[in-house]
Design a protein around this motif. Sequence first.
Motif, PDB file in Angstrom:
ATOM      1  N   GLY A  64       4.082  13.210   6.362  1.00 25.10           N
ATOM      2  CA  GLY A  64       4.550  13.649   5.048  1.00 25.10           C
ATOM      3  C   GLY A  64       3.706  13.201   3.884  1.00 25.10           C
ATOM      4  N   GLY A  65       2.840  12.210   4.093  1.00 22.52           N
ATOM      5  CA  GLY A  65       2.083  11.659   2.972  1.00 22.52           C
ATOM      6  C   GLY A  65       1.144  12.652   2.314  1.00 22.52           C
ATOM      7  N   LEU A  66       0.354  13.371   3.111  1.00 25.66           N
ATOM      8  CA  LEU A  66      -0.621  14.297   2.536  1.00 25.66           C
ATOM      9  C   LEU A  66       0.036  15.452   1.790  1.00 25.66           C
ATOM     10  CD1 LEU A  66      -3.603  14.857   2.183  1.00 25.66           C
ATOM     11  CD2 LEU A  66      -3.581  16.130   4.340  1.00 25.66           C
TER      12      LEU A  66
ATOM     13  N   ALA B  25       0.827  -1.207   0.000  1.00 26.42           N
ATOM     14  CA  ALA B  25       0.000   0.000   0.000  1.00 26.42           C
ATOM     15  C   ALA B  25       0.860   1.256   0.000  1.00 26.42           C
ATOM     16  CB  ALA B  25      -0.931  -0.001   1.211  1.00 26.42           C
ATOM     17  N   GLY B  26       1.999   1.211   0.694  1.00 27.29           N
ATOM     18  CA  GLY B  26       2.881   2.368   0.731  1.00 27.29           C
ATOM     19  C   GLY B  26       3.407   2.733  -0.635  1.00 27.29           C
ATOM     20  N   ASP B  27       3.818   1.727  -1.427  1.00 24.65           N
ATOM     21  CA  ASP B  27       4.325   2.069  -2.757  1.00 24.65           C
ATOM     22  C   ASP B  27       3.196   2.423  -3.709  1.00 24.65           C
ATOM     23  OD1 ASP B  27       6.935   2.428  -3.832  1.00 24.65           O
ATOM     24  OD2 ASP B  27       6.488   0.906  -5.318  1.00 24.65           O
ATOM     25  N   ALA B  28       2.016   1.871  -3.478  1.00 22.86           N
ATOM     26  CA  ALA B  28       0.860   2.303  -4.266  1.00 22.86           C
ATOM     27  C   ALA B  28       0.612   3.797  -4.051  1.00 22.86           C
ATOM     28  CB  ALA B  28      -0.375   1.489  -3.878  1.00 22.86           C
ATOM     29  N   ALA B  29       0.687   4.234  -2.799  1.00 22.50           N
ATOM     30  CA  ALA B  29       0.507   5.661  -2.499  1.00 22.50           C
ATOM     31  C   ALA B  29       1.610   6.492  -3.131  1.00 22.50           C
ATOM     32  CB  ALA B  29       0.484   5.865  -0.985  1.00 22.50           C
ATOM     33  N   ASN B  30       2.858   6.025  -3.008  1.00 23.06           N
ATOM     34  CA  ASN B  30       3.978   6.749  -3.623  1.00 23.06           C
ATOM     35  C   ASN B  30       3.761   6.960  -5.120  1.00 23.06           C
ATOM     36  OD1 ASN B  30       5.461   6.977  -1.260  1.00 23.06           O
ATOM     37  ND2 ASN B  30       6.738   5.196  -1.675  1.00 23.06           N
TER      38      ASN B  30
ATOM     39  N   ALA C  38      -5.083   7.597   2.587  1.00 23.89           N
ATOM     40  CA  ALA C  38      -5.600   6.413   3.288  1.00 23.89           C
ATOM     41  C   ALA C  38      -4.589   5.261   3.207  1.00 23.89           C
ATOM     42  CB  ALA C  38      -6.937   5.998   2.684  1.00 23.89           C
ATOM     43  N   LEU C  39      -3.925   5.124   2.074  1.00 25.87           N
ATOM     44  CA  LEU C  39      -2.921   4.068   1.921  1.00 25.87           C
ATOM     45  C   LEU C  39      -1.710   4.325   2.813  1.00 25.87           C
ATOM     46  CD1 LEU C  39      -3.061   3.631  -1.968  1.00 25.87           C
ATOM     47  CD2 LEU C  39      -3.937   2.038  -0.242  1.00 25.87           C
ATOM     48  N   TYR C  40      -1.277   5.568   2.930  1.00 28.19           N
ATOM     49  CA  TYR C  40      -0.162   5.896   3.831  1.00 28.19           C
ATOM     50  C   TYR C  40      -0.524   5.586   5.283  1.00 28.19           C
ATOM     51  CZ  TYR C  40       2.747   8.350   0.365  1.00 28.19           C
ATOM     52  OH  TYR C  40       3.561   8.661  -0.691  1.00 28.19           O
ATOM     53  N   LEU C  41      -1.759   5.861   5.673  1.00 23.17           N
ATOM     54  CA  LEU C  41      -2.185   5.548   7.041  1.00 23.17           C
ATOM     55  C   LEU C  41      -2.181   4.042   7.285  1.00 23.17           C
ATOM     56  CD1 LEU C  41      -5.131   8.077   7.556  1.00 23.17           C
ATOM     57  CD2 LEU C  41      -2.795   8.238   8.432  1.00 23.17           C
ATOM     58  N   PHE C  42      -2.559   3.266   6.284  1.00 20.43           N
ATOM     59  CA  PHE C  42      -2.524   1.808   6.404  1.00 20.43           C
ATOM     60  C   PHE C  42      -1.085   1.319   6.588  1.00 20.43           C
ATOM     61  CE2 PHE C  42      -2.953  -2.445   4.057  1.00 20.43           C
ATOM     62  CZ  PHE C  42      -3.333  -3.115   5.215  1.00 20.43           C
TER      63      PHE C  42
END
Length: 460
Positions: A94-96, A24-29, A207-211
């Motif tokens: 940092g994600g948002l 999920a983290g790389d999907a968000a990236n 949402a993916l970064y939070l996961f």
Amino acid sequence: MTTSTVAPVIPRKLGALQLLGYAAGDAANNLAFSMTSFFLLVYYTDVVGISAAAAGTLFLLIRVWDGFADIFAGRVVDKTMTRWGKFRPFFLFGGLPVLLLSVATFTVPGLFDGSGAKLLAAYVTYGLLGLAYSLVNIPYGSLAAAMTQQPGERAKLASFRMIGTAVTTIMLAFVVAPQIQQYKGDPDGFQRSLLVTTVVFAVVGFALYLFLFATARETVQRDVEHVSARQSFTTLRGNRPLIMLCLASLAFLTALFSLQTVQVYYARDVLGNANLLTALTVLSVGAIFIVAPLVPRIVRALGKKKAFLSFGIIGLFAGIGISLSPPSAPWVSMTFFGIMGISTAGVNTLMWALEADTVEYGEWKTGVRTEGITYALFSFTRKLGQAVGGAVAAYAIAFGGYVGGAAVQDQSALDAIRYASGFIPVVFIALGLLIFFRYPLTEQTFATMVAETQARRATR
């Protein structure tokens, strides 16, 4: 935030939620990274009105800037230790900002009048996106080496990372490619559509970064929590496997990003239909779903080095095929895009596992574990590959006479797009193979290093 004093957890097999969270983290990236890799050039040339040559220079300068931002982020990570760990806080805070700056990158330049103002806005928004992305991606990439020391589990993390990349990239093709076809010749309509699209991506990505934040665990013991600049760079200087991996990766990624940058032009202008980008992407990126789960088995059978070289050779064959495929028979080029996908899926998956191994080499050599700066240097070379690959592709189509927004391109422009898709990648893949042939770490060497490091730690 306070420094953690909790004893490290003994590394075990990773659970399903941890693997899914890492994916999920790389999907968000990639809602930011792949969006720019695939679509930023066509946005600049066909919506904002920046020439291909000017956009090529922008890519070169900003992505080199991004590389130095990675080094800065690596030092920030190495100095950090909080009650949530060393890496996880960066996803939460940092994600948002990364995702909102992606919205700005695909929106703000189109709001200005005048070529100079548009170009300045493009430099500012893309430059800020690069800095923010480094402060999330460097902790993300460094996290794998802190989650486990088991080679098989690291191969799983690398595989799930690539699956996260593939899901996002294919989704981007399905969502954005029809917009390119629908709004061809209508830059204002395309701009409005991109604004809505990137805002939705921002919501999903956060949402993916939070996961990822909720599921990631840092379990590998470290003797030094706050690493000094001198310790960081001393570790880098003596890390020969890392340097060789970086140089080989620079060549391979230059090849990959040259292809990614012009893939949309290949579909729309060479094959005659932008909607074919979806098919090309599914074939090339979808190979990850087949290759990535097999990588742990391939590594057990061949070792990482031989597997890496084998996948690179496949890429040479595919690149030649892409450039020589007749536009009148799209199925031929699609076949070679699929073969190239097998190559890039294997090489990219192995890169992440190899990078984590170089962290162990650095600790074995110096006694200091520096995931942040080690990954930062590796990411720096990836950014250089993105810079050079994107710039070379943009310069190639500019040299061929590409005219942004034109309904039909001259034959010289079409040939330049084909060559940038195939022949240019072939040259750089061959260079990468020559460099990596001398990579020194084998599975036996790695096992010996980890055992010696653990024995040394046990005597303290």
